[in-house]
Scaffold this motif. Sequence first.
Motif, PDB file in Angstrom:
ATOM      1  N   ALA A   8      55.831  61.812  31.177  1.00  0.00           N
ATOM      2  CA  ALA A   8      54.501  61.274  30.908  1.00  0.00           C
ATOM      3  C   ALA A   8      53.659  61.281  32.181  1.00  0.00           C
ATOM      4  O   ALA A   8      54.140  60.969  33.272  1.00  0.00           O
ATOM      5  CB  ALA A   8      54.621  59.852  30.366  1.00  0.00           C
ATOM      6  N   SER A   9      52.402  61.640  32.022  1.00  0.00           N
ATOM      7  CA  SER A   9      51.481  61.687  33.155  1.00  0.00           C
ATOM      8  C   SER A   9      51.080  60.276  33.584  1.00  0.00           C
ATOM      9  O   SER A   9      51.252  59.307  32.839  1.00  0.00           O
ATOM     10  CB  SER A   9      50.221  62.458  32.773  1.00  0.00           C
ATOM     11  OG  SER A   9      49.525  61.773  31.736  1.00  0.00           O
ATOM     12  N   ASP A  10      50.514  60.182  34.798  1.00  0.00           N
ATOM     13  CA  ASP A  10      50.019  58.885  35.275  1.00  0.00           C
ATOM     14  C   ASP A  10      48.932  58.347  34.348  1.00  0.00           C
ATOM     15  O   ASP A  10      48.831  57.134  34.135  1.00  0.00           O
ATOM     16  CB  ASP A  10      49.463  59.023  36.697  1.00  0.00           C
ATOM     17  CG  ASP A  10      50.564  59.236  37.725  1.00  0.00           C
ATOM     18  OD1 ASP A  10      51.745  58.977  37.394  1.00  0.00           O
ATOM     19  OD2 ASP A  10      50.246  59.655  38.855  1.00  0.00           O
ATOM     20  N   MET A  14      48.897  54.791  32.466  1.00  0.00           N
ATOM     21  CA  MET A  14      47.786  53.856  32.629  1.00  0.00           C
ATOM     22  C   MET A  14      47.253  53.398  31.272  1.00  0.00           C
ATOM     23  O   MET A  14      46.859  52.239  31.112  1.00  0.00           O
ATOM     24  CB  MET A  14      46.657  54.488  33.438  1.00  0.00           C
ATOM     25  CG  MET A  14      46.946  54.591  34.931  1.00  0.00           C
ATOM     26  SD  MET A  14      47.347  52.974  35.670  1.00  0.00           S
ATOM     27  CE  MET A  14      45.791  52.109  35.453  1.00  0.00           C
ATOM     28  N   GLU A  15      47.271  54.286  30.299  1.00  0.00           N
ATOM     29  CA  GLU A  15      46.842  53.901  28.954  1.00  0.00           C
ATOM     30  C   GLU A  15      47.730  52.790  28.401  1.00  0.00           C
ATOM     31  O   GLU A  15      47.248  51.872  27.734  1.00  0.00           O
ATOM     32  CB  GLU A  15      46.901  55.118  28.013  1.00  0.00           C
ATOM     33  CG  GLU A  15      45.755  56.087  28.177  1.00  0.00           C
ATOM     34  CD  GLU A  15      45.852  57.244  27.195  1.00  0.00           C
ATOM     35  OE1 GLU A  15      46.530  57.079  26.154  1.00  0.00           O
ATOM     36  OE2 GLU A  15      45.286  58.306  27.485  1.00  0.00           O
ATOM     37  N   ILE A  65      59.019  51.780  36.535  1.00  0.00           N
ATOM     38  CA  ILE A  65      58.207  52.729  35.759  1.00  0.00           C
ATOM     39  C   ILE A  65      56.823  52.907  36.362  1.00  0.00           C
ATOM     40  O   ILE A  65      56.371  54.033  36.619  1.00  0.00           O
ATOM     41  CB  ILE A  65      58.080  52.253  34.293  1.00  0.00           C
ATOM     42  CG1 ILE A  65      59.433  52.285  33.594  1.00  0.00           C
ATOM     43  CG2 ILE A  65      57.080  53.138  33.530  1.00  0.00           C
ATOM     44  CD1 ILE A  65      59.453  51.588  32.235  1.00  0.00           C
ATOM     45  N   PHE A  66      56.140  51.790  36.617  1.00  0.00           N
ATOM     46  CA  PHE A  66      54.725  51.845  36.978  1.00  0.00           C
ATOM     47  C   PHE A  66      54.443  51.833  38.479  1.00  0.00           C
ATOM     48  O   PHE A  66      53.419  52.350  38.911  1.00  0.00           O
ATOM     49  CB  PHE A  66      53.974  50.680  36.327  1.00  0.00           C
ATOM     50  CG  PHE A  66      53.895  50.763  34.831  1.00  0.00           C
ATOM     51  CD1 PHE A  66      53.005  51.636  34.212  1.00  0.00           C
ATOM     52  CD2 PHE A  66      54.704  49.978  34.025  1.00  0.00           C
ATOM     53  CE1 PHE A  66      52.926  51.724  32.832  1.00  0.00           C
ATOM     54  CE2 PHE A  66      54.628  50.052  32.638  1.00  0.00           C
ATOM     55  CZ  PHE A  66      53.733  50.933  32.040  1.00  0.00           C
ATOM     56  N   HIS A  72      61.432  57.625  34.772  1.00  0.00           N
ATOM     57  CA  HIS A  72      60.466  58.497  34.113  1.00  0.00           C
ATOM     58  C   HIS A  72      60.495  58.329  32.599  1.00  0.00           C
ATOM     59  O   HIS A  72      61.551  58.163  31.992  1.00  0.00           O
ATOM     60  CB  HIS A  72      60.749  59.966  34.459  1.00  0.00           C
ATOM     61  CG  HIS A  72      60.632  60.259  35.927  1.00  0.00           C
ATOM     62  ND1 HIS A  72      59.477  60.051  36.638  1.00  0.00           N
ATOM     63  CD2 HIS A  72      61.540  60.755  36.814  1.00  0.00           C
ATOM     64  CE1 HIS A  72      59.669  60.399  37.902  1.00  0.00           C
ATOM     65  NE2 HIS A  72      60.922  60.823  38.032  1.00  0.00           N
ATOM     66  N   TRP A  73      59.319  58.390  32.030  1.00  0.00           N
ATOM     67  CA  TRP A  73      59.174  58.346  30.568  1.00  0.00           C
ATOM     68  C   TRP A  73      59.159  59.790  30.055  1.00  0.00           C
ATOM     69  O   TRP A  73      58.174  60.494  30.187  1.00  0.00           O
ATOM     70  CB  TRP A  73      57.883  57.623  30.202  1.00  0.00           C
ATOM     71  CG  TRP A  73      57.567  57.617  28.730  1.00  0.00           C
ATOM     72  CD1 TRP A  73      58.410  57.863  27.692  1.00  0.00           C
ATOM     73  CD2 TRP A  73      56.288  57.356  28.131  1.00  0.00           C
ATOM     74  NE1 TRP A  73      57.760  57.778  26.494  1.00  0.00           N
ATOM     75  CE2 TRP A  73      56.447  57.464  26.726  1.00  0.00           C
ATOM     76  CE3 TRP A  73      55.027  57.041  28.640  1.00  0.00           C
ATOM     77  CZ2 TRP A  73      55.398  57.285  25.845  1.00  0.00           C
ATOM     78  CZ3 TRP A  73      53.983  56.847  27.770  1.00  0.00           C
ATOM     79  CH2 TRP A  73      54.160  56.966  26.376  1.00  0.00           C
TER      80      TRP A  73
END
Length: 199
Positions: A8-10, A14-15, A65-66, A72-73
């Motif tokens: 998954a992208s940054d 963020m979403e 994760i963040f 990684h997701w």
Amino acid sequence: MEEAKTIASDELLMEQLQNRNWDEFWLRLMSRCFWILRKRYGVRWNNNELKEFSRDIISEVISKIFVEKERHWYIDSYPDFEKFIISAIDSHINNTLKKKKSETSIGDSEFILDQNEVEQNVQEIVIAQELRQQIYEELESVGAEDDELLIFECLADGIIKPDDIRTELGMSESDFHNGWRRFKRKRKVIQEKIAAYGY
């Protein structure tokens, strides 16, 4: 050759941070931790210990994760973010408990019990644990939701005042009121189980 997995992208991460009700999500994650610890690993800590451990686990997973970007997701494996983070929490609980077990020696004083006291109380302890487990399972079978099960766990740990339970669980007044109302409708399940044990 193994197919490359999509991380998954940054922006997608963020979403998840911005578009999610984290108060409700946190409660679901806490409930999941409680369930995993009690059901899968048979942990019998008191409510405060469960809450502290669960909070630490969730905070560490969220940080990995963040913040640290160590976890990684893989969206091919987990299209749904909630399933991904629950899987990460499950894995982190397993690793943490294994580490705690390896660090605890048999001679640690906190695990030394007075033999006479154990012999006198073991039957009462076994009955109480069995009754607690059966009530929990009965509540699940009649459709009790996570907040109701957490309320029951508090009551079983001796926290009986509604305001104290709400504070213990960190719930809003409206969420607790709704959960408490639904829980009270299921009192018959609890009363029947307790009566069956002669209490």
